[in-house]
Write a protein that holds these residues in place. Structure first.
Motif, PDB file in Angstrom:
ATOM      1  N   LEU A 138       0.836  -1.075  -0.068  1.00  0.00           N
ATOM      2  CA  LEU A 138       0.016   0.141   0.131  1.00  0.00           C
ATOM      3  C   LEU A 138       0.782   1.300  -0.138  1.00  0.00           C
ATOM      4  N   SER A 141       2.863   1.608  -3.493  1.00  0.00           N
ATOM      5  CA  SER A 141       1.928   2.109  -4.605  1.00  0.00           C
ATOM      6  C   SER A 141       1.604   3.467  -4.430  1.00  0.00           C
ATOM      7  N   SER A 172      -4.106  -2.613 -10.254  1.00  0.00           N
ATOM      8  CA  SER A 172      -5.002  -1.870  -9.531  1.00  0.00           C
ATOM      9  C   SER A 172      -6.372  -2.177 -10.390  1.00  0.00           C
TER      10      SER A 172
ATOM     11  N   MET B 170      -4.469  -3.855  -1.974  1.00  0.00           N
ATOM     12  CA  MET B 170      -3.460  -2.846  -1.407  1.00  0.00           C
ATOM     13  C   MET B 170      -3.079  -1.827  -2.379  1.00  0.00           C
ATOM     14  N   ILE B 171      -2.653  -2.512  -3.670  1.00  0.00           N
ATOM     15  CA  ILE B 171      -2.249  -1.742  -4.718  1.00  0.00           C
ATOM     16  C   ILE B 171      -3.288  -0.741  -5.242  1.00  0.00           C
ATOM     17  N   PHE B 172      -4.475  -1.191  -5.385  1.00  0.00           N
ATOM     18  CA  PHE B 172      -5.540  -0.320  -5.736  1.00  0.00           C
ATOM     19  C   PHE B 172      -5.863   0.611  -4.834  1.00  0.00           C
ATOM     20  N   PHE B 173      -5.850   0.480  -3.381  1.00  0.00           N
ATOM     21  CA  PHE B 173      -6.014   1.385  -2.506  1.00  0.00           C
ATOM     22  C   PHE B 173      -5.076   2.282  -2.622  1.00  0.00           C
ATOM     23  N   GLY B 174      -3.605   2.215  -2.504  1.00  0.00           N
ATOM     24  CA  GLY B 174      -2.541   2.967  -2.757  1.00  0.00           C
ATOM     25  C   GLY B 174      -2.731   3.843  -4.037  1.00  0.00           C
ATOM     26  N   THR B 175      -2.990   3.327  -5.021  1.00  0.00           N
ATOM     27  CA  THR B 175      -3.253   4.199  -6.176  1.00  0.00           C
ATOM     28  C   THR B 175      -4.271   5.019  -5.954  1.00  0.00           C
ATOM     29  N   THR B 176      -5.193   4.742  -5.500  1.00  0.00           N
ATOM     30  CA  THR B 176      -6.568   5.390  -5.519  1.00  0.00           C
ATOM     31  C   THR B 176      -6.306   6.905  -4.477  1.00  0.00           C
ATOM     32  N   PHE B 177      -5.659   6.244  -3.379  1.00  0.00           N
ATOM     33  CA  PHE B 177      -5.225   7.170  -2.307  1.00  0.00           C
ATOM     34  C   PHE B 177      -4.386   8.381  -3.050  1.00  0.00           C
TER      35      PHE B 177
END
Lengths: 207, 204
Positions: A138, A141, A172, B170-177
């Motif tokens: 997290l 990324s 993602s 987690m990658i999705f949440f990180g990029t969205t963040f």
């Protein structure tokens, strides 16, 4: 009794809309269009009036109890002034109504939106700790995405931009697709539960 | 400098005072914003829904089919009194029922089937080389769905799949963040530019 009537109306309109989708007849299309573009909008507008009246009631009651009088009064003044300006001078190009929107509402709305950047960033400073593998993923990324969209990217090679684009377009996107599939399945089952009457929380109280 | 810019600048500064801490100036601006926003929504709904969609076609063009939405809308006013509040359930039932009925095919098509078909891509390219990115998407979709599968305990192969799913999440949440922060930052830059250029005239 009223709960039963509401449930029947809900089921009838649910089944009707579902069946109309499978008909290509012009009448079916006209009914679908009328319900989605007229009925929904009109009922929502009446609901908004109910909400506005409730807003006035709550604030007037608070003023009567002498709670936050200046704040409540300015809120009421803002709410009442918009319809008064619209009735008096219209809502066209150089009307006072549009002036209030452009010089009072829009600047404050975008500033409140911008304020969130600071709170999200400060919360992430406290929350982002690479204590485990998922937390580290997290963190990495998020940092890659932040750096690739900042001045830092222009000072280095295009590696960060390529990496962030790849992260966004593949891993993602995969998670996003799975979440959307989950939302779709959840909405589908909730809709069916509403139509057949299993889901009844929207009916509220017991009368 | 015109009067509108002075008001907009002062109100922008009033909202920004919240960065220090909650204070009466911020609270005043906040209440004003809520009030004006409710008033604005009311006027726009009145014009676009009531006048354009209801009153003009109904009373101006004699489209009597609009009597039903008018009656349903008026039933919403039952909310004003506790004794008559049950009447408002009928228009709500129409909204919820028709929304649910329309959502079933709408969810099946664009939400579920489009996402499934978009996830399945050829795993070997036309040049004979493996399509690693396509493979990552398929693994990501399946493992993330496995994470949200709660009908069985996450042990064994399902446990491994759900663990991989959390990495993709987690990658999705990180990029969205990252995207969210940067979009808010660009809005803040816009407000700062307005303050420094149009309001204070410190920069050109």
């Amino acid at each position: 009794m009223s709960r039963r009537v509401a449930q029947i109306v809900c089921a009838v309109f649910g089944v009707l809309m579902f069946l109309l989708f499978f008909s290509g007849h012009p009448t079916a299309k006209a009914i679908t269009l009328a319900i989605t573009t007229q009925y929904w909008q009109v009922i929502a507008a009446f609901a908004l009036i109910v909400g506005a009246v409730s807003f006035v009631r709550v604030n007037v009651k608070a003023i009567q109890r002498r709670q936050d009088i200046p704040f409540r009064a300015i809120g009421l003044l803002g709410m009442i002034s918009m319809p008064v300006l619209a009735i008096g001078w219209g809502i066209g190009g150089s009307s006072p109504f549009l002036w209030v929107f452009e010089n009072i509402q829009a600047p404050m709305q975008s500033t409140v939106f911008a304020l969130l950047a600071f709170f999200v960033a400060s919360a992430s400073l406290r929350g982002f700790r690479a204590r485990s593998i998922p937390a580290a993923i997290l963190l990495v990324s998020a940092v890659v995405m932040l750096l690739s969209r900042s001045w830092f990217e222009s000072t280095t090679s295009s590696f960060l931009l390529t990496a962030s684009d790849w992260l966004r377009n593949y891993p993602s996107m995969a998670a996003r697709r799975a979440i959307l599939i989950g939302i779709g399945l959840g909405s589908l089952t909730t809709s069916l539960r509403l139509i057949v009457g299993i889901e009844r929380t929207w009916l509220g109280g017991s009368r | 400098m015109d009067f509108g810019t002075i008001i907009a600048g002062l109100l922008t500064l009033a909202i920004l005072t919240f960065l220090y801490r909650d204070n009466p100036i911020y609270k005043l601006a906040e209440y004003l914003l809520v009030g004006v926003a409710v008033g604005y929504a009311l006027v726009i709904a009145w014009k676009s829904a009531m006048v354009d969609l209801l009153f003009t076609p109904l009373f101006g063009q004699g489209d009597w089919s609009l009597l039903l939405p008018l009656i349903l809308g008026l039933m919403m006013f039952g909310r004003f009194h506790a004794r008559t509040s049950f009447i408002s359930r009928v228009p709500l039932a129409v909204l919820i029922g028709s929304g649910a009925g329309a959502a079933v095919p709408a969810m099946l098509g664009p939400r579920i089937l489009t996402q499934v078909s978009g996830s399945v891509t050829p795993l070997v390219g036309t040049d004979g080389l493996p399509n690693w990115s396509g493979l990552i998407v398929i693994v990501g979709v399946l493992s993330t769905l496995a994470y949200f599968f709660f009908s069985r305990e996450h042990r064994g192969s399902l446990g491994v799949a759900s663990k991989v799913g959390t990495w993709f999440l987690m990658i999705f949440f990180g990029t969205t963040f990252g995207y969210t922060v940067m979009s808010r930052m660009s809005t803040f830059i816009g407000r700062a530019e307005f303050l420094l250029t149009d309001f204070l005239h410190l920069t050109r």
